[in-house]
Design an enzyme around this catalytic site. Structure first.
Site, PDB file in Angstrom:
ATOM      1  CB  SER A  48      -0.932  -0.005   1.212  1.00  0.00           C
ATOM      2  OG  SER A  48      -0.217   0.096   2.414  1.00  0.00           O
ATOM      3  CG  HIS A 164      -0.894  -5.432   4.409  1.00  0.00           C
ATOM      4  ND1 HIS A 164      -0.402  -4.651   5.412  1.00  0.00           N
ATOM      5  CD2 HIS A 164      -0.424  -4.899   3.256  1.00  0.00           C
ATOM      6  CE1 HIS A 164       0.346  -3.687   4.894  1.00  0.00           C
ATOM      7  NE2 HIS A 164       0.339  -3.813   3.583  1.00  0.00           N
ATOM      8  CD  GLU A 173      -0.294  -1.855   9.215  1.00  0.00           C
ATOM      9  OE1 GLU A 173       0.244  -1.413  10.258  1.00  0.00           O
ATOM     10  OE2 GLU A 173       0.221  -1.780   8.098  1.00  0.00           O
ATOM     11  CD  GLU A 214       2.411  -5.066   7.814  1.00  0.00           C
ATOM     12  OE1 GLU A 214       1.895  -4.697   8.889  1.00  0.00           O
ATOM     13  OE2 GLU A 214       2.847  -4.286   6.963  1.00  0.00           O
ATOM     14  CG  ASP A 254      -1.527   1.953   8.599  1.00  0.00           C
ATOM     15  OD1 ASP A 254      -2.175   2.937   8.144  1.00  0.00           O
ATOM     16  OD2 ASP A 254      -0.548   1.453   8.016  1.00  0.00           O
ATOM     17  CD  GLU A 296       0.904   3.922   9.747  1.00  0.00           C
ATOM     18  OE1 GLU A 296       1.172   3.327  10.813  1.00  0.00           O
ATOM     19  OE2 GLU A 296       1.329   3.538   8.643  1.00  0.00           O
ATOM     20  CG  ASP A 323       2.841   4.841   5.747  1.00  0.00           C
ATOM     21  OD1 ASP A 323       3.867   5.132   5.110  1.00  0.00           O
ATOM     22  OD2 ASP A 323       2.321   3.711   5.667  1.00  0.00           O
ATOM     23  CE  LYS A 348       5.618   1.928   5.643  1.00  0.00           C
ATOM     24  NZ  LYS A 348       4.359   2.090   4.871  1.00  0.00           N
ATOM     25  CG  HIS A 376       7.163  -3.841   9.073  1.00  0.00           C
ATOM     26  ND1 HIS A 376       6.529  -5.039   9.244  1.00  0.00           N
ATOM     27  CD2 HIS A 376       6.186  -2.892   9.263  1.00  0.00           C
ATOM     28  CE1 HIS A 376       5.254  -4.841   9.525  1.00  0.00           C
ATOM     29  NE2 HIS A 376       5.023  -3.557   9.548  1.00  0.00           N
ATOM     30  NE  ARG A 377       6.730   0.040   2.750  1.00  0.00           N
ATOM     31  CZ  ARG A 377       6.486   1.000   1.847  1.00  0.00           C
ATOM     32  NH1 ARG A 377       7.466   1.830   1.502  1.00  0.00           N
ATOM     33  NH2 ARG A 377       5.293   1.150   1.306  1.00  0.00           N
ATOM     34  CB  SER A 378       3.223  -5.301   3.596  1.00  0.00           C
ATOM     35  OG  SER A 378       3.315  -4.687   2.331  1.00  0.00           O
ATOM     36  CE  LYS A 399       3.141   0.222  10.403  1.00  0.00           C
ATOM     37  NZ  LYS A 399       1.947   0.656   9.675  1.00  0.00           N
TER      38      LYS A 399
END
Ligand code: PGA
Ligand code: ZN
Length: 439
Positions: A48, A164, A173, A214, A254, A296, A323, A348, A376-378, A399
């Site tokens: 995303s 995700h 999230e 995740e 998120d 978020e 984000d 990120k 992190h990233r997914s 996160k």
């Protein structure tokens, strides 16, 4: 800093089984003229993504990995970056990163690819840390001018939705925030225990306990109020695990709302199209009913008018994190600070593409009183750079997914090692960041 002796890129796989770039940078070992110190790094990949992110270069060849190969980016590391950097000595990380940006020559790193550039930037930092016999987190701390002793509060994403998962939840999230503890390891333990309790609850309700990208569960809640069902299930898991909601454990979301915005000013949420004001109304109600301390991307990255209202409505009750809104970009963050939009930023590395620019964005956030959350990233890998970066910058929050999948756990395990190594010097960020939001 030591002279660069070699740079090598290769194509490896991320946690979704798609290719990503790994880079090794070797620098001269200051203790022995015949030896080198080699740092290695792997670049993560988002799903995303914000529109303002630096360019992730993909081959687009449908015959390889559905077009997602990164051989061109790897070639750029080996045939364009390596020849121009080998033999050079950069006294600072920022000088190497400047040279990479000059070589690329575009604002969004579209010539060489942010995935090529970031791999070199991170691997160079690790190589220099090795050359100086300093752990990466402490090397970052020296460079950033920070104590490098703070273990971050983990924001653990235990229910996955949005892009995700495939379960109809608009919000991407649902996180638990175990902040009310003295040590990171205790907070992590609480998070993992709640995750296991949640599994039992979902199982009892006849819902799937398979996990999303995740590592959080991705249940298909039925009924009109699916988001509330998710929040209720989590609060139940907290109490089943024997922890106190609102004292030890808080909740965070998120929304990644750009993904369920209808492209105009509406949000496709639980079968309806809501305005920004109505979405803010939903969040306000949730924040009353549940101890939510962080939201978020509550609204789309294009909905700055809505963000203004969101910040005025909830900014003193919740951490409001940008984000996709900011994309770790100092220029975008500056615009947000000037317009008093949000009060925190997600960090990120691959949204901006070099270590130096990432640190610059974090400095800017700190100077404006915005919180910075390492992320992190997914699409992740075994690389634990962000754990070192979180401690090295003392940013206080991270996160990095749920309590499952090794790509997520690898970061938590690195944080456990850092906590142990720091010993009495280790500090847990704890409730400090949320004190001002507690009702
Ligand atoms: P992404 O998601 O890595 O797929 O962009 C993570 C996030 O939105 O925070
Ligand atoms: Zn996000």
């Amino acid at each position: 800093m030591s002279k660069i002796k070699a740079i090598h890129g290769r194509e490896v796989l991320d946690s979704r089984g798609f290719p990503t770039v790994e880079v090794e940078v070797s620098v001269a070992d200051p203790r022995s003229s015949s030896e080198v110190c080699t740092g290695r790094a792997i670049v993560p990949s988002g799903a995303s993504t914000g529109e303002g992110e630096a360019l992730e270069l993909r081959d687009g060849d449908p015959k390889r990995y559905l077009g997602k190969g990164v051989l061109t980016a790897v070639q750029n590391v080996n045939e364009r970056i390596a020849p121009s950097m080998i033999g050079r000595e950069f006294q600072l990380q920022s000088l190497l990163d400047d040279a990479l940006r000059d070589l690329d020559g575009t604002p969004n790193k579209s010539t060489l690819g942010a995935n090529a550039i970031l791999g070199v930037s991170m691997a160079f930092l690790r190589a220099q840390a090795l050359a100086q016999r300093t752990p990466s987190d402490q090397f970052i701390a020296q460079h950033y001018g920070s104590p490098g002793v703070t273990l971050p509060v983990p924001l653990m994403n235990i229910i996955n939705g949005g892009k995700h998962a495939d379960n109809g939840l608009a919000v991407q999230e649902f996180m638990i925030v175990p902040a009310g503890f003295d040590r990171f390891s205790e907070a992590l333990r609480a998070g993992a225990e709640i995750f296991h309790r949640l599994k039992k609850i979902l199982h009892k309700q006849g819902l799937s306990t398979g996990v999303g990208d995740e590592g959080g569960f991705a249940p298909q809640f039925s009924g009109a109020k699916s988001h509330e069902q998710a929040l209720v299930a989590i609060t139940q898991a907290v109490s089943d695990a024997g922890y106190k909601l609102g004292e030890q454990i808080f909740l965070a979301l998120d929304s990644a709302a750009s993904e369920f915005s209808d492209g105009k000013s509406g949000y496709l949420f639980e079968g309806q199209t809501l305005t920004s004001e109505e979405m803010i109304g939903v969040y306000s109600q949730w924040a009353k009913d549940f101890p939510i301390i962080s939201i978020e991307d509550g609204l789309s990255e294009h909905d700055w008018k809505g963000w203004d209202l969101l910040t005025r409505t909830l900014g003193d009750k919740c951490q409001l994190v940008g984000d996709d809104l900011f994309c770790t970009n100092p220029i975008q963050l500056k615009r947000g600070i000037d317009s008093k939009i949000a009060n925190a930023i997600l960090i990120k590395l691959n949204q901006i593409g070099t270590v130096t620019e990432t640190l610059e964005t974090m400095k800017l956030a700190a100077s404006a009183g915005y919180h910075a959350i390492m992320s992190h990233r997914s699409g992740e890998t075994e690389d634990t750079f962000i754990a070192d970066l979180a401690v090295g910058t003392d940013c206080g929050q991270i996160k990095t997914g749920s309590a499952s999948r090794t790509d997520r756990i690898a970061k938590y395990n690195q944080l456990l090692r850092l906590e142990e190594r720091l010993g009495d010097r280790a500090r847990f960020a704890g409730l400090k960041f949320y004190e001002k939001f507690k009702k």
